[in-house]
Design a protein around this motif. Structure first.
Motif: not given
Length: 203
Positions: A20-25, A31-32, A47-48, A53-56
């Motif tokens: 769980i990466r803090a930067d991705l969180t 993005a939300l 999905e959007r 966020a450049g993630a799945g």
């Protein structure tokens, strides 16, 4: 000691993708909020959000079991810091600093579009209502310290109606910027600050 055969499969180390990466969180929170500002809460697509966020989508569900949990954590991550409650030496200076910081926040294009929708969703969603209630409690606790300082300085009476006072402090700015959608100038902030100090002394 028994040696392992070179043909025996090696145990794989956990993949970095599961961490769980803090930067991705943080990117997912951002993005939300962008998606929320564009569509409103009810129409948010996870999905959007993930794509922004450049993630799945799996990156979201590894962190939160539902959109509500995701939204609640996102709100909690930024909510208490929205405002200024530090000591500036006097009640008037404390109120002025609070109004200036809050105006900066409410000027943000995402905040300006999300806040009215958030108020509506509070009525519709019990889960969001709970997190917003906790957030309001935390912010009011910070507001209590502002009142305590003013009482200690002799600027406010110890018997002040605290509930009424804490309702007063954000109300003029919020009403003008969020409810009416009007700009607030530096001169407006000065007038609001003066009026609020007088109102608090009358509580």
């Amino acid at each position: 000691m028994e040696r392992k055969s070179i043909d025996e499969p090696r145990r794989r180390k956990p993949s970095g993708a599961a961490v769980i990466r803090a930067d991705l969180t943080e990117a997912l929170f951002r993005a939300l909020f962008e998606e929320w500002a564009d569509t409103g809460y009810a129409a948010i697509s996870l999905e959007r959000v993930a794509a922004r966020a450049g993630a799945g989508k799996a990156a979201i569900y590894r962190r939160w079991p539902s959109k509500r949990d995701f939204a609640c954590d996102a709100i909690a991550s930024v909510g208490v810091g929205l405002g200024e409650f530090s000591d500036h030496g006097s009640l008037a200076a404390d109120i002025a600093a609070y109004l200036q910081k809050t105006r900066r926040v409410l000027r943000h294009p995402l905040v300006r579009r999300i806040v009215p929708d958030l108020v509506a969703e509070r009525i519709r969603s019990e889960d969001l209502a709970k997190v917003l209630g906790h957030l309001a409690t935390a912010r009011r606790a910070l507001g209590e310290t502002l009142l305590d300082r003013a009482i200690a300085r002799g600027e406010l009476d110890a018997g002040i109606d605290r509930e009424l006072a804490l309702d007063f402090i954000p109300s003029p700015l919020y009403w003008r910027m969020v409810v009416r959608g009007k700009p607030v100038s530096t001169a407006d902030l000065s007038r609001q600050s003066t009026a609020l100090v007088a109102a608090l002394k009358a509580c």
